[in-house]
Design an enzyme around this catalytic site. Structure first.
Site, PDB file in Angstrom:
ATOM      1  N   MET A   1       0.845  -1.203   0.000  1.00 48.11           N
ATOM      2  CA  MET A   1       0.000   0.000   0.000  1.00 48.11           C
ATOM      3  C   MET A   1       0.870   1.239   0.000  1.00 48.11           C
ATOM      4  O   MET A   1       1.750   1.377   0.865  1.00 48.11           O
ATOM      5  CB  MET A   1      -0.938  -0.035   1.219  1.00 48.11           C
ATOM      6  CG  MET A   1      -1.793   1.206   1.367  1.00 48.11           C
ATOM      7  SD  MET A   1      -2.904   1.447  -0.056  1.00 48.11           S
ATOM      8  CE  MET A   1      -2.920   3.238  -0.151  1.00 48.11           C
ATOM      9  N   GLU A   2       0.572   2.137  -0.947  1.00 45.73           N
ATOM     10  CA  GLU A   2       1.461   3.256  -1.259  1.00 45.73           C
ATOM     11  C   GLU A   2       1.307   4.468  -0.353  1.00 45.73           C
ATOM     12  O   GLU A   2       1.374   5.601  -0.831  1.00 45.73           O
ATOM     13  CB  GLU A   2       1.229   3.681  -2.715  1.00 45.73           C
ATOM     14  CG  GLU A   2      -0.162   4.286  -3.017  1.00 45.73           C
ATOM     15  CD  GLU A   2      -1.194   3.293  -3.517  1.00 45.73           C
ATOM     16  OE1 GLU A   2      -1.077   2.102  -3.190  1.00 45.73           O
ATOM     17  OE2 GLU A   2      -2.117   3.729  -4.224  1.00 45.73           O
TER      18      GLU A   2
ATOM     19  N   GLU B   1       5.151   0.575  -5.904  1.00 47.20           N
ATOM     20  CA  GLU B   1       4.698   1.456  -4.828  1.00 47.20           C
ATOM     21  C   GLU B   1       5.415   2.801  -4.879  1.00 47.20           C
ATOM     22  O   GLU B   1       4.807   3.847  -4.613  1.00 47.20           O
ATOM     23  CB  GLU B   1       4.925   0.782  -3.466  1.00 47.20           C
ATOM     24  CG  GLU B   1       4.190  -0.545  -3.301  1.00 47.20           C
ATOM     25  CD  GLU B   1       2.711  -0.464  -3.625  1.00 47.20           C
ATOM     26  OE1 GLU B   1       2.083   0.557  -3.292  1.00 47.20           O
ATOM     27  OE2 GLU B   1       2.186  -1.410  -4.245  1.00 47.20           O
TER      28      GLU B   1
HETATM   29 ZN   LIG Z   1      -0.718   0.215  -6.904  1.00 49.67          ZN
END
Ligand SMILES: [Zn+2]
Length: 838
Positions: free
Chosen positions: A268-269, A303
């Site tokens: 998750m970025e 990411e």
């Molecule tokens: Zn992505």
């Protein structure tokens, strides 16, 4: 897009100050949010999001300093809180002060609980966030829509030895009474609520790597920092790569790559505090396979691309999430390919293209850009169409415009919208300004309707038609009339010629016989007339690696659609030299795997002989063990050959060698996953116990994955049912759904496992977080051997919908039914086609 699910636009937040105190032992948290807002008109009520929170107190501080208490009303159905003021608030600035409390849940969403056991056997609890797409509202009251960007100053209170990480660096810490510590993080840039991160627990952190002034670290559970070295190397490369590609410095102040033991997605970025599933961040470079290292490199690269494309510039609403994800997927290849050119990673992109097009040729596909209203709709967007077809379409656009023009358009888009939001049309406008091409008109045909064309090259002429495996027996999302950017080149050699194919047939631009889809990565299938097809197969050496793989993949898709005989696919496979091209050989393995599941028993010897004929030359050429200095991709092809021979050809000597290597102890390198697969297919007595013991003692996440997968693959009905029965006890929740999906695809145990899952459906689904439930059905396309069972499976899933991503379930069912129809059609011709390979 306005609608019942959007907040009113008259109240706009600009800054959040959050103070949160999690209680890890009691699995709950308390906090206070101060939110700076501007009201564009007087208002008695302010609506914002809150879900599964209690809000014991709320007030507003007005510009003059006056403080007004609010009455709070929670509406779980709309996931909102209404703050009502008497008298109402005037237009202008105000600060909302809202106390909140909630539970650290076990749903892997919002502010949730994760647990791990340390090397000494002691159990620990972590509190961590996954707020994308609409779960910030489970952590703190907020205006939880991506267009409401604001700055965040997070302060957390933790027991003294426990560490905490958030989007920004630590500003100050102080000791409080009761052995507690207050950690205050600096203010972030303006960003969307879904990007807020807070990770609290007894973590270790690597020493920072200085990347041109940006400190980069890996954060993980104690004793594992050694497994973070590879991710640091990739991360440092990627940060520099993107700063140069985008022409904009990294927009945050630091980057922590955080490995979280329980995690729903891959990663998750969150700006500056990127969270990962352990298996895509922590890796032992000495013992991992090339494929496992590539996976880590690509996820880290993906990411970090989001720090610019997603975090700095964010979609205005969730229908634009495809652009975020498709672009980051394209960039992960561009960046990781530059990181290790010897991997030749565009071959792996070809795999993603193949799977994206496979799903997109179903009548249950959807348009890439898709109206999103509810939170469930938004989460349902995270599928193969968004990531894989989306990335393929962008890659095709890059080839159409040229790499430099494409990059100029991306830079212009980021500069125009930094710290703000954008819609897809903004990107097309940037590309049009950079290129002068009708980008919006061309791309509209690819993103606003489902499906893709098959381009037929016959007698020197090109034409297009919608591609599908079967005629629809109901509504179909497959569209028509694409503007197809075709690049073709003479088979004999020479530069590619470009043309934009519309509805009318036109002459192929390159001299015939021509290779259509030159380069091999465009988002359409190609069908050749018999003469050209024959010429291509006779001169496979004149194609590039990607063109060879695409000819094989396209011919296989056409065969499953009934437009080509299976013999054509096998003819391409047979003409491949024993070269180290992982993609082509993985496709051959996939073809034979499906044929193995549908072949008549009387024709099985021919299947085994064909598998031998195709894969034995590879093992002869490459041997069992790596030669010093060999091509880094040889190991992947060697592993494919071992799997093909051990599983499909049932080659006794390969099975014996795999068993010997398995018994010898720890498995490492490229062959490790293949050896586990072959041993699982053989299912000798005692193997199950060894797999489980090694899974439990695995020294790194990749070994854990391998042995867990082996347990799911054991070709034994009783073992399959036993693994199912212990699924939630042996494996983490985030893995259990995938294990069940894999068990359903098990050659021997699959049908019984599916029956058992169906019989305990409510209980099984109830134990899996909603966003992961669809994974239980990912093995359904393999249930092609028994038409009566397939009809029961289809009827069951029609009448047992899940809350999120039901479309993905429908797609698995359609794939299964296509497989059954294919089986019934080709079974009579299969024996002869396979015999011709030997
Ligand atoms: Zn992505």
């Amino acid at each position: 897009m306005a609608g019942a699910d959007r907040l009113p636009v008259g109240v706009v937040p600009s800054a959040y100050r959050l103070r949160i105190e999690p209680d890890l032992d009691a699995a709950r948290f308390d906090g206070v949010a101060e939110i700076d807002v501007a009201l564009d008109a007087p208002s008695a009520t302010i609506e914002l999001h809150a879900l599964e929170l209690s809000l014991p107190r709320a007030a507003a501080r007005l510009e003059g300093g006056e403080r007004r208490q609010a009455v709070v009303t929670l509406d779980p159905a709309t996931e909102r809180a209404a703050l009502t003021f008497e008298p109402g608030l005037p237009a202008g600035r105000a600060v909302l002060e809202i106390a909140f409390a909630g539970t650290l849940n076990d749903q892997l969403a919002g502010f949730y609980r994760s647990t791990f056991t340390d090397l000494d056997g002691a159990a620990h609890t972590i509190a961590t966030t996954q707020l994308c797409e609409t779960d910030a509202r489970r952590m703190f009251p907020c205006f939880d829509e991506p267009a409401f960007k604001a700055t965040f100053e997070v302060t957390v209170v933790v027991p003294a030895p426990v560490r905490a990480f958030s989007n920004a660096p630590v500003r100050a810490t102080r000791t409080l009474e009761g052995g507690r510590r207050e950690i205050a993080f600096r203010r972030t840039m303006p960003m969307s609520t879904y990007l807020v991160a807070l990770v609290v627990g007894p973590f270790e952190q690597t020493a920072p790597v200085d990347v041109d002034g940006v400190p980069l670290t890996v954060v993980c559970t104690p004793g594992r920092t050694d497994l973070g070295g590879f991710a640091l190397e990739v991360g440092a490369f990627a940060l520099r790569f993107y700063a140069e590609y985008f022409g904009i410095p990294y927009p945050g102040e630091k980057v922590d790559l955080v490995a979280v033991p329980d995690f729903a997605y891959g990663a998750m970025e969150n700006l500056g505090c990127i969270t990962f599933r352990e298996s895509v961040l922590l890796v032992d470079e000495q013992t991992a396979s090339a494929a496992e290292l590539q996976q880590v490199a690509m996820v880290v690269a993906h990411e970090l691309a989001h720090m610019w494309f997603g975090d700095l510039v964010t979609m205005a609403w969730w229908e634009g999430i495809w652009l975020n994800e498709a672009f980051a997927t394209q960039m992960q290849y561009l960046c990781a390919d530059a990181f290790r050119p010897q991997w030749r990673l565009w071959g792996e992109f070809a795999r993603d293209r193949e799977f994206g097009l496979e799903i997109d040729a179903l009548h249950t596909t959807r348009s890439i850009e898709f109206p999103v209203s509810s939170p469930a709709d938004a989460t349902g967007m995270l599928d193969a169409i968004t990531y894989l077809k989306g990335a393929t379409v962008l890659r095709m656009l890059e080839e159409f415009l040229g790499a430099d023009v494409y990059r100029a358009g991306v830079r212009r888009y980021l500069e125009d919208h930094e710290y703000a939001n954008a819609v897809t049309a903004d990107l097309w406008r940037a590309f049009e300004a950079a290129s002068g091409e009708p980008v919006a008109e061309v791309m509209g045909t690819w993103i606003l309707q489902g499906g893709h064309p098959v381009v037929t090259a016959a007698n020197g002429s090109l034409s297009q038609a919608p591609f599908a495996y079967r005629p629809p027996d109901g509504p179909s999302a497959i569209g028509r009339g694409w503007r197809v950017p075709v690049r073709s080149r003479p088979l004999a050699g020479g530069p590619a010629a470009a043309q934009l194919l519309g509805d009318e047939p036109e002459p192929v631009a390159a001299a015939t016989p021509a290779v259509v889809n030159a380069g091999g990565l465009a988002a359409y299938r190609t069908a050749y007339d018999a003469e050209t097809f024959g010429a291509l197969v006779a001169r496979l050496d004149a194609l590039t690696e990607l063109e060879r793989g695409t000819l094989l993949g396209d011919t296989w898709a056409l065969a499953r659609a009934g437009a080509r005989p299976v013999a054509d696919v096998l003819a391409v496979a047979r003409a491949l030299d024993p070269v180290a091209e992982p993609r082509a050989w993985a496709t051959v393995l996939g073809v034979l795997d499906l044929l193995d599941r549908i072949v008549d028993e009387r024709d099985r010897p021919q299947l085994q002989t064909a598998a031998s004929a195709l894969f034995a030359p590879l093992l002869t050429a490459f041997g069992w063990d790596a030669e010093p200095g060999e091509d880094v991709r040889t190991g992947t092809v060697r592993a494919t050959a071992v799997e093909g021979l051990g599983v499909l050809a049932r080659d006794a000597s390969v099975r014996a060698e795999a068993a010997a290597r398995f018994e010898a102890g720890a498995l490492t390198g490229d062959l490790a996953p293949a050896i586990v697969t072959v041993v699982a297919a053989t299912a000798a007595p005692g193997v199950a116990e060894v797999l489980l013991a090694r899974y439990r003692a695995a020294p790194d996440p990749q070994a854990e994955d391998r042995y867990r997968t082996g347990l799911a693959d054991l070709a034994d009905r009783a073992h399959g049912l036993e693994t199912l029965a212990h699924c939630f006890e042996w494996f983490r929740t985030h893995d259990a759904s995938s294990v069940i999906g894999r068990l359903v695809a098990n050659r021997v145990a699959g049908p019984s496992v599916w029956e058992a899952v169906a019989a305990s459906w409510d209980d099984t689904i109830g134990r899996i977080p909603p966003a992961l439930q669809f994974r239980v059905t990912m093995g359904v396309p393999s249930l092609v051997g028994d038409a009566a069972l397939a009809e029961r499976v289809a009827a069951f899933h029609r009448s047992h919908p899940i809350a999120i991503a039901q479309r993905t379930v429908d797609q698995q069912v359609e794939r299964m039914r296509n497989g059954v129809a294919f089986a019934e059609r080709v079974r009579p011709e299969l024996g002869a086609a396979l015999a011709a390979v030997a």
